[in-house]
Design a protein around this motif. Structure first.
Motif, PDB file in Angstrom:
ATOM      1  N   ILE A 188       0.861  -1.250   0.100  1.00  0.00           N
ATOM      2  CA  ILE A 188      -0.146   0.036  -0.073  1.00  0.00           C
ATOM      3  C   ILE A 188       0.969   1.312  -0.306  1.00  0.00           C
ATOM      4  O   ILE A 188       1.636   1.361   0.897  1.00  0.00           O
ATOM      5  CB  ILE A 188      -0.855   0.047   1.373  1.00  0.00           C
ATOM      6  CG1 ILE A 188      -1.746  -1.144   1.110  1.00  0.00           C
ATOM      7  CG2 ILE A 188      -1.640   1.295   1.445  1.00  0.00           C
ATOM      8  CD1 ILE A 188      -2.584  -1.235   2.425  1.00  0.00           C
ATOM      9  N   ARG A 189       0.619   2.071  -0.909  1.00  0.00           N
ATOM     10  CA  ARG A 189       1.615   3.092  -1.028  1.00  0.00           C
ATOM     11  C   ARG A 189       1.148   4.106   0.104  1.00  0.00           C
ATOM     12  O   ARG A 189       0.044   4.337   0.476  1.00  0.00           O
ATOM     13  CB  ARG A 189       1.169   4.150  -2.421  1.00  0.00           C
ATOM     14  CG  ARG A 189       1.704   3.350  -3.592  1.00  0.00           C
ATOM     15  CD  ARG A 189       3.065   2.873  -3.735  1.00  0.00           C
ATOM     16  NE  ARG A 189       3.657   2.239  -4.845  1.00  0.00           N
ATOM     17  CZ  ARG A 189       3.858   0.771  -4.681  1.00  0.00           C
ATOM     18  NH1 ARG A 189       3.595   0.226  -3.773  1.00  0.00           N
ATOM     19  NH2 ARG A 189       4.088   0.058  -5.745  1.00  0.00           N
ATOM     20  N   GLY A 190       2.016   4.790   0.892  1.00  0.00           N
ATOM     21  CA  GLY A 190       1.892   5.582   1.939  1.00  0.00           C
ATOM     22  C   GLY A 190       1.222   5.150   3.180  1.00  0.00           C
ATOM     23  O   GLY A 190       0.668   5.692   3.949  1.00  0.00           O
ATOM     24  N   LEU A 191       1.634   3.792   3.194  1.00  0.00           N
ATOM     25  CA  LEU A 191       0.995   3.004   4.709  1.00  0.00           C
ATOM     26  C   LEU A 191       1.501   3.628   5.806  1.00  0.00           C
ATOM     27  O   LEU A 191       2.766   3.724   5.979  1.00  0.00           O
ATOM     28  CB  LEU A 191       1.650   1.506   4.241  1.00  0.00           C
ATOM     29  CG  LEU A 191       1.184   0.643   5.418  1.00  0.00           C
ATOM     30  CD1 LEU A 191      -0.241   0.370   5.753  1.00  0.00           C
ATOM     31  CD2 LEU A 191       1.991  -0.928   5.496  1.00  0.00           C
ATOM     32  N   GLU A 192       0.871   3.987   6.711  1.00  0.00           N
ATOM     33  CA  GLU A 192       1.309   4.479   8.012  1.00  0.00           C
ATOM     34  C   GLU A 192       1.474   3.280   8.968  1.00  0.00           C
ATOM     35  O   GLU A 192       0.449   2.621   9.119  1.00  0.00           O
ATOM     36  CB  GLU A 192       0.262   5.412   8.331  1.00  0.00           C
ATOM     37  CG  GLU A 192       0.083   6.860   7.708  1.00  0.00           C
ATOM     38  CD  GLU A 192      -0.710   7.837   8.135  1.00  0.00           C
ATOM     39  OE1 GLU A 192      -0.207   8.421   9.497  1.00  0.00           O
ATOM     40  OE2 GLU A 192      -1.820   8.229   7.926  1.00  0.00           O
ATOM     41  N   VAL A 193       2.597   3.343   9.492  1.00  0.00           N
ATOM     42  CA  VAL A 193       3.058   2.262  10.583  1.00  0.00           C
ATOM     43  C   VAL A 193       3.149   3.200  11.864  1.00  0.00           C
ATOM     44  O   VAL A 193       4.123   3.898  11.904  1.00  0.00           O
ATOM     45  CB  VAL A 193       4.224   1.646  10.401  1.00  0.00           C
ATOM     46  CG1 VAL A 193       4.668   0.525  11.328  1.00  0.00           C
ATOM     47  CG2 VAL A 193       4.077   0.683   8.865  1.00  0.00           C
ATOM     48  N   LEU A 194       2.166   3.378  12.722  1.00  0.00           N
ATOM     49  CA  LEU A 194       2.266   4.100  13.865  1.00  0.00           C
ATOM     50  C   LEU A 194       2.944   3.741  14.903  1.00  0.00           C
ATOM     51  O   LEU A 194       3.468   2.483  15.136  1.00  0.00           O
ATOM     52  CB  LEU A 194       0.800   4.165  14.283  1.00  0.00           C
ATOM     53  CG  LEU A 194      -0.217   4.585  13.219  1.00  0.00           C
ATOM     54  CD1 LEU A 194      -1.491   4.944  13.856  1.00  0.00           C
ATOM     55  CD2 LEU A 194       0.172   5.868  12.745  1.00  0.00           C
ATOM     56  N   GLU A 195       3.203   4.408  16.104  1.00  0.00           N
ATOM     57  CA  GLU A 195       3.740   4.021  17.316  1.00  0.00           C
ATOM     58  C   GLU A 195       2.981   3.876  18.448  1.00  0.00           C
ATOM     59  O   GLU A 195       1.596   4.350  18.391  1.00  0.00           O
ATOM     60  CB  GLU A 195       4.784   5.134  17.688  1.00  0.00           C
ATOM     61  CG  GLU A 195       6.203   5.179  16.706  1.00  0.00           C
ATOM     62  CD  GLU A 195       7.141   3.853  16.770  1.00  0.00           C
ATOM     63  OE1 GLU A 195       7.178   3.361  17.864  1.00  0.00           O
ATOM     64  OE2 GLU A 195       7.572   3.375  15.555  1.00  0.00           O
ATOM     65  N   PRO A 196       3.309   3.054  19.495  1.00  0.00           N
ATOM     66  CA  PRO A 196       2.336   2.868  20.471  1.00  0.00           C
ATOM     67  C   PRO A 196       1.512   4.095  21.160  1.00  0.00           C
ATOM     68  O   PRO A 196       0.394   3.965  21.661  1.00  0.00           O
ATOM     69  CB  PRO A 196       3.103   2.107  21.620  1.00  0.00           C
ATOM     70  CG  PRO A 196       4.283   1.595  20.814  1.00  0.00           C
ATOM     71  CD  PRO A 196       4.500   2.446  19.737  1.00  0.00           C
ATOM     72  N   ALA A 197       2.116   5.103  21.049  1.00  0.00           N
ATOM     73  CA  ALA A 197       1.824   6.406  21.704  1.00  0.00           C
ATOM     74  C   ALA A 197       0.480   6.916  20.924  1.00  0.00           C
ATOM     75  O   ALA A 197      -0.077   7.937  21.259  1.00  0.00           O
ATOM     76  CB  ALA A 197       2.838   7.580  21.904  1.00  0.00           C
ATOM     77  N   ASP A 198       0.359   6.726  19.531  1.00  0.00           N
ATOM     78  CA  ASP A 198      -0.462   7.221  18.671  1.00  0.00           C
ATOM     79  C   ASP A 198      -1.860   6.656  18.545  1.00  0.00           C
ATOM     80  O   ASP A 198      -2.522   6.293  17.667  1.00  0.00           O
ATOM     81  CB  ASP A 198       0.009   6.911  17.280  1.00  0.00           C
ATOM     82  CG  ASP A 198       1.395   7.702  16.922  1.00  0.00           C
ATOM     83  OD1 ASP A 198       1.698   8.732  17.775  1.00  0.00           O
ATOM     84  OD2 ASP A 198       2.291   7.590  16.075  1.00  0.00           O
ATOM     85  N   ILE A 199      -2.431   6.397  19.618  1.00  0.00           N
ATOM     86  CA  ILE A 199      -3.748   5.884  19.734  1.00  0.00           C
ATOM     87  C   ILE A 199      -4.814   6.544  19.300  1.00  0.00           C
ATOM     88  O   ILE A 199      -5.593   5.992  18.647  1.00  0.00           O
ATOM     89  CB  ILE A 199      -3.964   5.418  21.278  1.00  0.00           C
ATOM     90  CG1 ILE A 199      -3.018   4.415  22.005  1.00  0.00           C
ATOM     91  CG2 ILE A 199      -5.613   4.899  21.659  1.00  0.00           C
ATOM     92  CD1 ILE A 199      -3.302   4.160  23.504  1.00  0.00           C
ATOM     93  N   ARG A 200      -4.871   7.754  19.381  1.00  0.00           N
ATOM     94  CA  ARG A 200      -6.019   8.390  18.700  1.00  0.00           C
ATOM     95  C   ARG A 200      -5.924   8.620  17.039  1.00  0.00           C
ATOM     96  O   ARG A 200      -7.019   8.174  16.608  1.00  0.00           O
ATOM     97  CB  ARG A 200      -6.094  10.140  19.436  1.00  0.00           C
ATOM     98  CG  ARG A 200      -6.846  11.003  18.827  1.00  0.00           C
ATOM     99  CD  ARG A 200      -6.903  12.243  19.062  1.00  0.00           C
ATOM    100  NE  ARG A 200      -7.121  12.391  20.597  1.00  0.00           N
ATOM    101  CZ  ARG A 200      -7.363  13.575  21.224  1.00  0.00           C
ATOM    102  NH1 ARG A 200      -7.084  14.724  20.786  1.00  0.00           N
ATOM    103  NH2 ARG A 200      -7.428  13.520  22.445  1.00  0.00           N
ATOM    104  N   HIS A 201      -4.655   8.592  16.661  1.00  0.00           N
ATOM    105  CA  HIS A 201      -4.540   8.483  15.475  1.00  0.00           C
ATOM    106  C   HIS A 201      -4.664   6.925  14.597  1.00  0.00           C
ATOM    107  O   HIS A 201      -5.513   6.794  13.725  1.00  0.00           O
ATOM    108  CB  HIS A 201      -3.127   8.817  14.810  1.00  0.00           C
ATOM    109  CG  HIS A 201      -2.881   9.148  13.350  1.00  0.00           C
ATOM    110  ND1 HIS A 201      -3.957   9.587  12.487  1.00  0.00           N
ATOM    111  CD2 HIS A 201      -2.009   8.748  12.603  1.00  0.00           C
ATOM    112  CE1 HIS A 201      -3.555   9.757  11.196  1.00  0.00           C
ATOM    113  NE2 HIS A 201      -2.235   9.215  11.129  1.00  0.00           N
ATOM    114  N   ALA A 202      -4.456   5.895  15.670  1.00  0.00           N
ATOM    115  CA  ALA A 202      -5.041   4.688  15.270  1.00  0.00           C
ATOM    116  C   ALA A 202      -6.183   4.154  15.338  1.00  0.00           C
ATOM    117  O   ALA A 202      -6.655   3.636  14.168  1.00  0.00           O
ATOM    118  CB  ALA A 202      -4.102   3.672  16.416  1.00  0.00           C
ATOM    119  N   LEU A 203      -7.127   5.102  16.237  1.00  0.00           N
ATOM    120  CA  LEU A 203      -8.550   4.798  15.842  1.00  0.00           C
ATOM    121  C   LEU A 203      -9.187   5.650  14.826  1.00  0.00           C
ATOM    122  O   LEU A 203      -9.786   5.144  14.036  1.00  0.00           O
ATOM    123  CB  LEU A 203      -9.121   5.766  17.432  1.00  0.00           C
ATOM    124  CG  LEU A 203     -10.520   5.486  17.537  1.00  0.00           C
ATOM    125  CD1 LEU A 203     -10.978   3.801  17.565  1.00  0.00           C
ATOM    126  CD2 LEU A 203     -11.082   6.148  18.632  1.00  0.00           C
TER     127      LEU A 203
END
Length: 320
Positions: free
Chosen positions: A33-48
Motif C-alpha cells: 500500500i502506497r503511503g502505508l502509515e505504521v504508527l507508534e504505540p503512543a499514537d492511539i488517537r490516530h490509530a483509532l
C-alpha cells in the motif's frame, strides 16, 4: 499478473518456475500500500482514526524482542505439528496455507502459553478498548494463520463475517434484521482481529492484502479473476517484527504469495464488542485460566472449559 492464480503451487521445484521468478520481480517492485502509515504505540488517537477510516491499522514496537522470540518459537512449534500431518502441503486455507485455529482440535491456540502472553499487551488493550468505546469486550478465539514458501497463489478476497443466511452456512455470523433495512456492515465494528507479527512482513513473504474502507461496503466482493490489479498489490507491507495489525474483520482481505525463503506467521487474538456475541468454543482449561491475570481472566471468561471437563488439544487439518 492476473493469471497467477493458475500457477502450480505443489512440488519441490517451484523456485525454478520462470513465472515465479517474474512474480518475485514484479512484487518486489510494486507490492504494498502506497503511503502505508505504521504508527507508534503512543499514537492511539490516530490509530483509532485510521482504523475507522480504513478498517485496519498497523502499530509498530508493540512486542519487545523477548516477546517476539517467544512468539516466533511458539508459532514454529505449532506449525511443525500441523505440517507433520500434511506431507503434500495441501494446506487448509489453500495450498501451503494454514489456519492456526482451523488446525486445532479446539479451533484455538489459547491453550498455548505463547498466545496467552498476548492477552496482556497494554497497547492492544488500549486500542481495542478505544475501538469499542469500552473495556468490557471479550475474546472470541486465539488463532491466526501461516503460509509457507511456495504459496504462490492468491487467496480470494473475503470478509470474516456475514449476515445470517441459514444455520448451515452461517452458524457463527447471525446478525439478522427482519425489516431488511440493516446489515452487519451498517453497525459499529462488532468484531476485531489483532494480528501479531513474529517476523518482518515483506513484499515477498505473503503480506495480507487489505482493501481500505471496505468494512462498510455493500457491493459484491470481486472474484480473483475480476479483482483489479491495484487490489492485488494493496498489501500491508513492509511491517516490522513486533508490530500488530488491528483489523475490522468485515473489511475485504486475502492472502498473497509467499515466495520468500521462510514461513510467514501472523498469530492473532479475536475480540467481540461488548454488545455482540456469537458461539464461542472453549479454548483453555479452568486450571490454566486461574493462572491468568485479572484482565486476561475477564476477557477470556467465555472461552473457559468447565472445571469438570478435560480439554482435548492437538493438531488437525480439519477442526471439528
Amino acid at each position: 499478473m492476473n493469471g497467477l492464480s493458475d500457477l502450480k503451487s505443489a512440488g519441490e521445484r517451484w523456485t525454478d518456475d520462470p513465472e515465479v521468478h517474474a512474480l518475485r520481480a514484479y512484487l518486489d517492485a510494486n507490492n504494498g500500500i502506497r503511503g502505508l502509515e505504521v504508527l507508534e504505540p503512543a499514537d492511539i488517537r490516530h490509530a483509532l482514526e485510521l482504523f475507522r477510516r480504513d478498517g485496519f491499522v498497523v502499530i509498530a514496537n508493540v512486542l519487545d524482542s523477548a516477546q517476539v522470540e517467544i512468539l516466533s518459537k511458539g508459532c514454529a512449534e505449532v506449525a511443525g505439528e500441523i505440517l507433520a500431518l500434511d506431507d503434500g502441503r495441501k494446506g487448509n486455507r489453500g495450498s501451503h496455507r494454514y489456519s492456526f485455529g482451523g488446525s486445532s482440535l479446539t479451533r484455538s491456540q489459547l491453550h498455548r502459553p505463547e498466545w496467552q502472553m498476548l492477552l496482556d499487551i497494554p497497547v492492544v488493550t488500549n486500542v481495542v478498548s478505544a475501538i469499542f468505546g469500552s473495556s468490557d469486550y471479550v475474546l472470541r478465539s486465539a488463532s491466526g494463520d501461516f503460509c509457507l514458501p511456495g504459496a504462490v497463489q492468491y487467496q480470494p478476497l473475503h470478509s470474516d463475517v456475514r449476515d445470517w443466511h441459514d444455520g448451515y452456512s452461517t452458524p457463527f455470523s447471525a446478525f439478522y434484521d427482519p425489516r431488511g433495512q440493516l446489515t452487519i456492515r451498517d453497525l459499529p465494528c462488532p468484531y476485531v482481529c489483532v494480528n501479531f507479527l513474529p517476523q518482518d512482513v515483506t513484499r515477498l513473504n505473503g503480506p495480507t492484502r487489505q482493501i481500505p474502507g471496505t468494512q462498510h461496503a455493500r457491493t459484491p466482493i470481486p472474484t480473483l479473476d475480476g479483482e483489479p490489479e491495484w487490489m492485488r498489490l494493496s498489501t500491508v507491507c513492509p511491517a516490522p517484527a513486533g508490530a500488530v495489525m488491528i483489523r475490522d474483520v468485515r473489511a475485504w482481505h486475502g492472502g498473497t504469495p509467499n515466495i520468500s525463503d521462510a514461513i510467514r506467521s501472523i498469530p492473532n487474538l479475536e475480540f467481540y464488542a461488548p454488545w455482540f456475541r456469537e458461539p464461542i468454543v472453549p479454548g483453555i482449561t479452568y486450571s490454566d485460566y486461574r493462572k491468568l491475570s485479572d484482565h486476561a481472566q475477564r476477557i477470556v471468561r467465555h472461552c473457559v472449559a468447565d472445571s469438570s471437563e478435560t480439554l482435548v488439544t492437538g493438531p488437525t487439518l480439519r477442526a471439528p
